[in-house]
Design a protein around this motif. Structure first.
Motif, PDB file in Angstrom:
ATOM      1  N   ALA A 152       9.689  -0.595 -10.560  1.00  0.00           N
ATOM      2  CA  ALA A 152       8.439  -0.225  -9.735  1.00  0.00           C
ATOM      3  C   ALA A 152       8.392  -1.521  -8.691  1.00  0.00           C
ATOM      4  CB  ALA A 152       7.484  -0.224 -10.756  1.00  0.00           C
ATOM      5  N   CYS A 153       7.728  -1.122  -7.612  1.00  0.00           N
ATOM      6  CA  CYS A 153       7.444  -2.208  -6.716  1.00  0.00           C
ATOM      7  C   CYS A 153       6.507  -3.002  -7.380  1.00  0.00           C
ATOM      8  CB  CYS A 153       6.785  -1.463  -5.526  1.00  0.00           C
ATOM      9  SG  CYS A 153       5.796  -2.500  -4.281  1.00  0.00           S
ATOM     10  N   ALA A 154       6.610  -4.413  -7.139  1.00  0.00           N
ATOM     11  CA  ALA A 154       5.824  -5.529  -7.745  1.00  0.00           C
ATOM     12  C   ALA A 154       4.392  -5.364  -7.398  1.00  0.00           C
ATOM     13  CB  ALA A 154       6.354  -6.656  -7.417  1.00  0.00           C
ATOM     14  N   ARG A 155       4.185  -5.036  -6.098  1.00  0.00           N
ATOM     15  CA  ARG A 155       3.003  -5.024  -5.464  1.00  0.00           C
ATOM     16  C   ARG A 155       2.135  -3.805  -5.846  1.00  0.00           C
ATOM     17  NH1 ARG A 155       1.335  -6.808   0.641  1.00  0.00           N
ATOM     18  NH2 ARG A 155      -0.834  -6.636   0.680  1.00  0.00           N
ATOM     19  N   CYS A 156       2.641  -2.441  -5.882  1.00  0.00           N
ATOM     20  CA  CYS A 156       1.639  -1.519  -6.148  1.00  0.00           C
ATOM     21  C   CYS A 156       1.864  -1.064  -7.689  1.00  0.00           C
ATOM     22  CB  CYS A 156       1.980  -0.438  -4.884  1.00  0.00           C
ATOM     23  SG  CYS A 156       3.447   0.239  -5.068  1.00  0.00           S
ATOM     24  N   GLN A 157       2.666  -1.808  -8.495  1.00  0.00           N
ATOM     25  CA  GLN A 157       3.138  -1.070  -9.708  1.00  0.00           C
ATOM     26  C   GLN A 157       3.750   0.106  -9.881  1.00  0.00           C
ATOM     27  OE1 GLN A 157       2.858  -3.834 -12.108  1.00  0.00           O
ATOM     28  NE2 GLN A 157       2.365  -5.164 -10.313  1.00  0.00           N
ATOM     29  N   GLY A 158       4.234   0.688  -8.718  1.00  0.00           N
ATOM     30  CA  GLY A 158       5.002   1.769  -8.861  1.00  0.00           C
ATOM     31  C   GLY A 158       4.002   3.228  -8.679  1.00  0.00           C
ATOM     32  N   ASN A 161       0.545   3.025  -3.433  1.00  0.00           N
ATOM     33  CA  ASN A 161      -0.896   2.688  -2.520  1.00  0.00           C
ATOM     34  C   ASN A 161      -1.493   1.598  -3.263  1.00  0.00           C
ATOM     35  OD1 ASN A 161      -2.185   3.938  -4.823  1.00  0.00           O
ATOM     36  ND2 ASN A 161      -1.981   5.836  -3.846  1.00  0.00           N
ATOM     37  N   THR A 162      -1.916   0.775  -2.292  1.00  0.00           N
ATOM     38  CA  THR A 162      -2.892  -0.445  -2.896  1.00  0.00           C
ATOM     39  C   THR A 162      -4.293  -0.456  -2.375  1.00  0.00           C
ATOM     40  OG1 THR A 162      -2.182  -1.610  -1.043  1.00  0.00           O
ATOM     41  CG2 THR A 162      -0.773  -1.852  -3.234  1.00  0.00           C
ATOM     42  N   ILE A 163      -5.429  -0.849  -3.091  1.00  0.00           N
ATOM     43  CA  ILE A 163      -6.636  -0.976  -2.615  1.00  0.00           C
ATOM     44  C   ILE A 163      -6.626  -2.054  -1.394  1.00  0.00           C
ATOM     45  CG2 ILE A 163      -8.933  -1.311  -2.968  1.00  0.00           C
ATOM     46  CD1 ILE A 163      -8.402  -0.658  -5.900  1.00  0.00           C
ATOM     47  N   ASP A 164      -6.612  -1.514  -0.090  1.00  0.00           N
ATOM     48  CA  ASP A 164      -6.648  -2.230   0.839  1.00  0.00           C
ATOM     49  C   ASP A 164      -7.366  -1.591   2.008  1.00  0.00           C
ATOM     50  OD1 ASP A 164      -6.078  -4.401   2.841  1.00  0.00           O
ATOM     51  OD2 ASP A 164      -3.852  -4.007   2.422  1.00  0.00           O
ATOM     52  N   PHE A 165      -7.510  -2.240   3.249  1.00  0.00           N
ATOM     53  CA  PHE A 165      -8.466  -1.411   4.176  1.00  0.00           C
ATOM     54  C   PHE A 165      -7.604  -0.039   4.603  1.00  0.00           C
ATOM     55  CE2 PHE A 165      -5.277  -3.713   6.962  1.00  0.00           C
ATOM     56  CZ  PHE A 165      -5.037  -2.977   8.008  1.00  0.00           C
ATOM     57  N   ASP A 166      -8.197   0.936   4.509  1.00  0.00           N
ATOM     58  CA  ASP A 166      -8.090   2.340   4.655  1.00  0.00           C
ATOM     59  C   ASP A 166      -8.129   2.349   6.226  1.00  0.00           C
ATOM     60  OD1 ASP A 166      -7.403   4.906   4.958  1.00  0.00           O
ATOM     61  OD2 ASP A 166      -8.629   5.596   3.345  1.00  0.00           O
ATOM     62  N   ALA A 263      -4.580   2.596   0.252  1.00  0.00           N
ATOM     63  CA  ALA A 263      -3.645   2.432   1.433  1.00  0.00           C
ATOM     64  C   ALA A 263      -2.337   2.592   1.141  1.00  0.00           C
ATOM     65  CB  ALA A 263      -4.018   1.114   2.490  1.00  0.00           C
ATOM     66  N   THR A 264      -1.251   2.900   1.775  1.00  0.00           N
ATOM     67  CA  THR A 264       0.134   2.796   1.397  1.00  0.00           C
ATOM     68  C   THR A 264       0.580   1.600   1.285  1.00  0.00           C
ATOM     69  OG1 THR A 264       0.419   5.010   2.812  1.00  0.00           O
ATOM     70  CG2 THR A 264       2.179   3.584   2.207  1.00  0.00           C
ATOM     71  N   CYS A 265       1.238   1.325   0.211  1.00  0.00           N
ATOM     72  CA  CYS A 265       1.746  -0.085  -0.225  1.00  0.00           C
ATOM     73  C   CYS A 265       2.600  -0.407   1.018  1.00  0.00           C
ATOM     74  CB  CYS A 265       2.550  -0.029  -1.402  1.00  0.00           C
ATOM     75  SG  CYS A 265       3.335  -1.634  -1.766  1.00  0.00           S
ATOM     76  N   PRO A 266       2.097  -1.921   1.549  1.00  0.00           N
ATOM     77  CA  PRO A 266       3.155  -2.499   2.893  1.00  0.00           C
ATOM     78  C   PRO A 266       4.469  -2.795   2.364  1.00  0.00           C
ATOM     79  CG  PRO A 266       1.348  -3.875   2.020  1.00  0.00           C
ATOM     80  CD  PRO A 266       1.107  -2.458   1.182  1.00  0.00           C
ATOM     81  N   ASP A 267       4.606  -3.106   0.961  1.00  0.00           N
ATOM     82  CA  ASP A 267       6.007  -3.507   0.576  1.00  0.00           C
ATOM     83  C   ASP A 267       6.929  -2.538   0.316  1.00  0.00           C
ATOM     84  OD1 ASP A 267       4.865  -5.853   0.794  1.00  0.00           O
ATOM     85  OD2 ASP A 267       5.151  -6.388  -1.500  1.00  0.00           O
ATOM     86  N   CYS A 268       6.556  -1.356  -0.040  1.00  0.00           N
ATOM     87  CA  CYS A 268       7.443  -0.323  -0.451  1.00  0.00           C
ATOM     88  C   CYS A 268       7.163   0.979   0.338  1.00  0.00           C
ATOM     89  CB  CYS A 268       7.555   0.273  -2.025  1.00  0.00           C
ATOM     90  SG  CYS A 268       5.939   1.225  -2.308  1.00  0.00           S
TER      91      CYS A 268
END
Length: 805
Positions: A152-158, A161-166, A263-268
């Motif tokens: 899994a992507c380390a930033r979004c845990q798989g 998406n992440t909680i960020d500005f939408d 928001a869509t995870c910027p890493d993956c």
């Protein structure tokens, strides 16, 4: 002469030696005990046998251990293999080959050229780029799973998406230009400065400020959001990074909360996998790119995948399994579904068919499969695929038990159980049990199903079609697979949207028509869903009549939902005993304090918390499940108290309250939509989706007028028998006669042939769909050779001698 070098530690570490002198001496002694006699640094060899030479070594620079020196020739293969294995074992999986520049050797050719160049080659056992040194994880199955912490992507845990500005909240209306305030936070007085910087930057880079944001080029949109740090513009992203550093202030936290979302995870980039997994490619495609393909496209990709002999020995069996499973999914009519699609977005029928495909892949024998309406959401064109899957499972030695109303599936069965003769209190009897052929002979022996299958009874085609006069027009409808289509929906008519599974019906109706009308009603732009919408001023309201529950508590029931219970309570409140006791209409309600049992608060049951076990529901000891106080239960109307009345079916209540017009008018509608078997006090939590939908229809039918209302229904025939469909169509026609308009997504041919207007999408599902194939009356669509719906409709209209003009 060719030499091999191996990296070690201390004397052969390749790292600055920082250990004390005695540690260095111990390390050199250990190397010598293990059989190594030479060290190497900057083109010079140092012998262990000459300790004085070792004094010249600079241990602050890389030092290598020589494993072997040899001249390239045909007879050194085994010696070279031994040397490489030694280097891998002693040098932590790494070996260096160096060709001294001063040695031309006798090999000539390419080897001589390498020798003259002083070339050094590095090889290692790690999954590492030998040019740039980037280390990747060793490929293994869990690396390619976002459900595993390993992959899994380390930033979004798989999650992707992440909680960020939408960005959808930051730029809510993309039809606005930058000058019109497309970037919402920069329209606030406190944050006008970032917009001034954007205007200055845009002027130097030629970014137009008076063009709708959606019409800017992809590169221009990216620069506005991401910024250009070297150019002195930090973008929307930089603005929010700056605010993050000031969120210790309350007003900043409140401001940020307005624009936060998933928001869509910027890493993956939403792929949910770590970078190492995305770096592994087959035929230039990463696993994330393959998963974006539909089942049909993925099947073609793996079918044409060519393997050499070595790769085939490793992967051929796995590849055969992948191909087989994709074929099963395609056979189940799911060729339009992408591999990465979330299961939460699948319909009930799609989920069942995926489970069927899984069962085919498992090749179980002697199993009992129980399916409930697997044809949900399935176009008649694809029904035969489902039938073939069921027959394949049967032929493997399994038993298939299917609850179904679809004509083709019933006729394909080996054995049929027909229950009835009615529903609810009027059903529960076995009308017929036997081979399919025998069922068709039971039409005269009480089997309603047989009468419809033989054509003795059928849903008739309307004698006259309504002609369109007013339209709701959608131009440039987009979303998912819709291809910027233009659609005209006639008002005051029954309009059916048809097409094969995945052709874009739900996208058009729910995500374009519904969202565009909602946006227009709330003063927002419709540009996100379509180019424009016309004729919406002709609508007073629009209503979605879906199969969601009418209530989530036991206190919600058909009588309260239709407000028939109001009239019933008034009847009891007028009874002499109620007047004598001073009871009002509210005393006969279990929703408010007064006459209800307070021990269970009108539920009739009490929930006991069991801590670590599941909660247990027990019948209330105070009221024994009647919901009311004893003083209320003592009041009777025609020998029945309020609890006994709530146990009546709708049909029984129609007779019982024949002298109460207010109650009868509400209850009669329930009987007309085929729900006469429901009990008045039946809990809403026990109703099926089809029953809940018809109950909502009944509620709308009780209204004085439907003038100017657009009713939207999605597959209302789900779970309905032929006879129930007949009643449903009668109810729909009443809504139209009351001035309403109907927009229905449907696959059932009885409903399609009864429609006034048909909009057929396709021609296929997924990316091969999203276009308007045919429009017009059912007869006009039936004559369209490009329409799959038309072919089946032609057969339906002509099979039983019905008109086809």
């Amino acid at each position: 002469t060719s030499t091999k070098r191996a990296r070690g530690r201390a004397a052969g570490a390749g790292e600055p030696a920082k250990a004390p002198q005695e540690d260095l001496t111990r390390a050199l002694a250990d190397l010598r005990k293990r059989g190594f006699n030479r060290l190497y640094q900057k083109g010079r060899v140092y012998e262990f046998s000459t300790p004085e030479e070792l004094l010249d070594l600079d241990f602050s620079q890389p030092v290598y251990v020589i494993a072997d020196r040899l001249t390239v020739s045909e007879d050194i293969r085994s010696r070279m293999i031994d040397g490489i294995e030694l280097c891998y074992r002693e040098g932590r999986g790494e070996v260096l080959f160096e060709f001294p520049a001063e040695s031309t050797g006798s090999a000539g050719g390419a080897a001589a050229e390498s020798a003259m160049a002083g070339e050094r080659l590095t090889f290692n056992e790690r999954f590492e780029c030998k040019r740039c040194g980037i280390v990747y994880q060793e490929p293994e199955p869990r690396l390619f799973s976002f459900n595993s912490p390993y992959g899994a992507c380390a930033r979004c845990q798989g999650f992707g998406n992440t909680i960020d500005f939408d960005l959808n909240l930051v730029i809510p209306d993309r039809s606005k230009s930058l000058n019109q305030g497309a970037i919402d936070p920069w329209t606030k007085p406190r944050y006008r400065q970032p917009f001034a910087e954007l205007k200055k930057y845009a002027k130097t880079k030629g970014i137009p400020l008076d063009v709708p944001f959606r019409d800017l080029s992809e590169k221009q949109q990216e620069v506005v959001v991401e910024g250009d740090r070297p150019g002195g513009y930090f973008g929307v992203k930089g603005f929010f990074e700056w605010l993050e550093r000031k969120k210790y202030k309350l007003h900043v936290r409140v401001f940020l909360s307005r624009y936060r979302g998933y928001a869509t995870c910027p890493d993956c980039h939403g792929t949910r996998l770590r970078e190492e997994a995305r770096a592994v490619k087959i035929e230039g495609q990463a696993i994330t790119e393959v998963c974006k393909l539909t089942v049909a496209e993925a099947g073609e990709f793996f079918r044409t995948l060519a393997l050499n002999s070595t790769e085939a020995r490793v992967a051929q069996k796995i590849l055969d399994e992948v191909r087989q499973r994709l074929e099963f999914l395609d056979a189940a009519g799911l060729d339009y579904v992408t591999l990465e699609r979330l299961t939460s977005t699948l319909s009930g029928g799609e989920a069942q068919r995926i489970q069927l495909a899984t069962s085919l892949g498992s090749r179980l024998v002697g199993a009992l499969y129980i399916l409930d309406e697997p044809s949900i959401g399935l176009h008649p064109r694809d029904t035969h695929r489902l039938i073939e899957i069921l027959k394949t499972l049967r032929d493997l030695g399994n038993t298939i038990l299917v609850v179904e109303h679809d004509r083709d599936l019933i006729l394909a069965a080996d054995h049929v159980l027909d229950l009835g003769p009615g529903a609810g209190e009027y059903g529960g009897k076995l009308i017929f049990a036997g081979p399919r052929e025998s069922l068709l002979r039971e039409a005269r022996n009480g089997s309603l199903t047989a009468r419809y299958l033989t054509g003795e009874t059928r849903v008739a085609v309307p004698a006259v079609r309504r002609k369109p006069a007013r339209f709701l027009r959608i131009a440039g409808a987009r979303g998912h697979n819709l291809k910027e289509i233009d659609v005209a929906i006639p008002l005051g008519m029954l309009t059916v949207v048809t097409g094969v599974s995945g052709s874009g019906k739900s996208t058009l109706v729910h995500e374009v028509v519904w969202n565009a009308l909602d946006a227009r009603r709330n003063g927002r732009t419709v540009r996100e869903f379509c180019s424009r919408i016309e004729g919406d001023h002709l609508l007073r309201d629009f209503v979605l009549v879906d199969q969601s529950p009418i209530g989530r508590t036991p206190r919600s029931n058909p009588a309260t939902y239709l407000k028939a219970f109001d009239a019933i309570r008034d009847v009891f409140a007028a009874a002499p005993e109620a007047v004598k006791r001073g009871l009002s209409s509210g005393s006969f309600s279990f929703n408010i304090p007064g006459g209800r049992c307070e021990a269970c608060q009108g539920d009739g049951t009490v929930t006991v918390e069991m801590q670590f076990l599941a909660d247990v529901e027990l019948v209330c000891e105070e009221c024994h499940g009647t919901r009311f106080k004893s003083s209320v239960l003592d009041v009777r109307y025609r020998e029945k108290n309020i609890h006994e009345v709530l146990q009546l079916t709708v049909r029984e209540a129609l007779t019982f309250f024949s002298g109460v017009p207010r109650a009868v008018s509400k209850l009669r509608v329930l009987d007309e939509v085929g729900l006469g078997y429901l009990r008045l006090g039946q809990s809403a939590t026990t109703l099926s989706g089809g029953e809940a939908q018809r109950l909502k229809l009944a509620a709308h039918l009780t209204q004085a007028s439907s003038e100017g209302v657009l009713y939207i229904l999605d597959e209302p025939t789900t779970g309905l028998h032929f006879e129930d469909i007949q009643k449903l169509l009668t109810s729909l026609r009443k809504l139209i006669e009351g001035g309403g308009s109907l927009l229905v997504i449907e696959h059932n041919l009885d409903v399609i042939k009864s429609a006034d207007w048909v909009i057929d999408l396709g021609p296929e599902g997924g990316q091969q769909g999203g276009r308007v194939v045919a429009v017009g009356t059912p007869e006009q669509v039936a004559r369209n050779a490009a329409s799959y719906t038309g072919k089946f409709l032609q057969r339906m209209l002509s099979h039983n001698g019905e008109r086809n003009t």
